[in-house]
Write a protein that holds these residues in place. Sequence first.
Motif, PDB file in Angstrom:
ATOM      1  N   ARG A  92       4.945   6.688   6.225  1.00 15.18           N
ATOM      2  CA  ARG A  92       6.120   6.327   5.843  1.00 15.18           C
ATOM      3  C   ARG A  92       5.905   5.729   4.358  1.00 15.18           C
ATOM      4  N   VAL A  93       4.757   5.890   3.687  1.00 15.12           N
ATOM      5  CA  VAL A  93       4.323   5.808   2.185  1.00 15.12           C
ATOM      6  C   VAL A  93       4.227   7.067   1.523  1.00 15.12           C
ATOM      7  N   LYS A  94       5.194   7.364   0.487  1.00 18.40           N
ATOM      8  CA  LYS A  94       5.155   8.401  -0.197  1.00 18.40           C
ATOM      9  C   LYS A  94       4.885   8.090  -1.705  1.00 18.40           C
ATOM     10  N   ASP A 103       8.015   5.522  -2.141  1.00 19.08           N
ATOM     11  CA  ASP A 103       9.015   5.374  -1.353  1.00 19.08           C
ATOM     12  C   ASP A 103       8.535   4.818  -0.077  1.00 19.08           C
ATOM     13  N   LEU A 104       9.100   3.727   0.260  1.00 13.78           N
ATOM     14  CA  LEU A 104       8.473   2.995   1.295  1.00 13.78           C
ATOM     15  C   LEU A 104       9.762   3.119   2.649  1.00 13.78           C
ATOM     16  N   THR A 123      -2.007  -1.161   6.641  1.00 13.41           N
ATOM     17  CA  THR A 123      -2.011   0.485   6.265  1.00 13.41           C
ATOM     18  C   THR A 123      -1.529   0.618   4.822  1.00 13.41           C
ATOM     19  N   VAL A 124      -0.225  -0.144   4.596  1.00 14.20           N
ATOM     20  CA  VAL A 124       0.514   0.068   3.436  1.00 14.20           C
ATOM     21  C   VAL A 124      -0.239  -0.482   2.090  1.00 14.20           C
ATOM     22  N   ASP A 125      -0.795  -1.748   2.435  1.00 20.22           N
ATOM     23  CA  ASP A 125      -1.724  -2.283   1.321  1.00 20.22           C
ATOM     24  C   ASP A 125      -2.864  -1.313   1.133  1.00 20.22           C
ATOM     25  N   GLN A 126      -3.522  -0.992   2.134  1.00 20.30           N
ATOM     26  CA  GLN A 126      -4.750   0.007   1.751  1.00 20.30           C
ATOM     27  C   GLN A 126      -4.750   1.286   0.818  1.00 20.30           C
ATOM     28  N   ILE A 127      -3.471   1.980   1.105  1.00 24.64           N
ATOM     29  CA  ILE A 127      -2.902   3.013   0.654  1.00 24.64           C
ATOM     30  C   ILE A 127      -2.695   2.433  -0.904  1.00 24.64           C
ATOM     31  N   ASN A 140      13.503   1.939   1.959  1.00 20.50           N
ATOM     32  CA  ASN A 140      14.672   2.237   2.781  1.00 20.50           C
ATOM     33  C   ASN A 140      14.580   0.963   3.888  1.00 20.50           C
ATOM     34  N   TYR A 141      15.543   0.281   4.026  1.00 25.59           N
ATOM     35  CA  TYR A 141      15.458  -1.020   4.491  1.00 25.59           C
ATOM     36  C   TYR A 141      16.187  -1.085   5.984  1.00 25.59           C
ATOM     37  N   ALA A 142      16.431  -0.018   6.537  1.00 26.49           N
ATOM     38  CA  ALA A 142      17.317   0.091   7.730  1.00 26.49           C
ATOM     39  C   ALA A 142      16.228  -0.164   9.029  1.00 26.49           C
TER      40      ALA A 142
END
Length: 210
Positions: A92-94, A103-104, A123-127, A140-142
């Motif tokens: 989900r992290v591009k 793009d999250l 996971t996001v922090d590490q990436i 994308n906040y849906a």
Amino acid sequence: MNDKQPPRRETIALNTKLEEDFVAPLTAMRGALEILRDYPELAEEERVRFAEKALRGCARLEASVRHLGDVLYADKDAATRAKPTPSEHAKRVKLNYDDRLIDLDLSGIQFSSPEMVNEFFDTVDQIIEDTGTDWFFVVNYACRIWPEAWIAFAHRAKKINVSFSLGTVRYVDVSDNDPWARAAADDPTIHSSRDDALAEISAMRSGRSR
């Protein structure tokens, strides 16, 4: 002290959410309608402006009630059983290095607990940390955030903004006819398409380059 009483921070967060989702639109609606009632001499354009303000309050309140219904009646156990893995989070992290843009994609996620929030953002922090640089974010906040996960979500999202963000813009794609997206789109700070979000990112870039 009653051990069953919710912690003060959680109570404040819940009260803030209720204020934003229910009290604020009701207050706006009442104020606009009272002006229409008490000042019949208003010009037509002013009457239209206050009527539209009341209608916007109705739309916000409708979205909040719809969201509350989703929270109360959603199958939380199913959401917990379907908990994604770190590798699924990573998808989900591009990273777009050319545009220095991330793009999250939070679409379709039900953040049902603080643990799930922390697993995702770990996971996001590490990436992001591994890139060694700061980024613009388009999100994308849906997604759905359960009440018990709100504090953790707000804390971790704020941490990313403070630590790594050059500018962050949220959006939902209302063209998907997704009820989660429609509810989020009633928030004036959330764009109704990715293109609109990218346009704001471009404006941020221009502002930083001056």
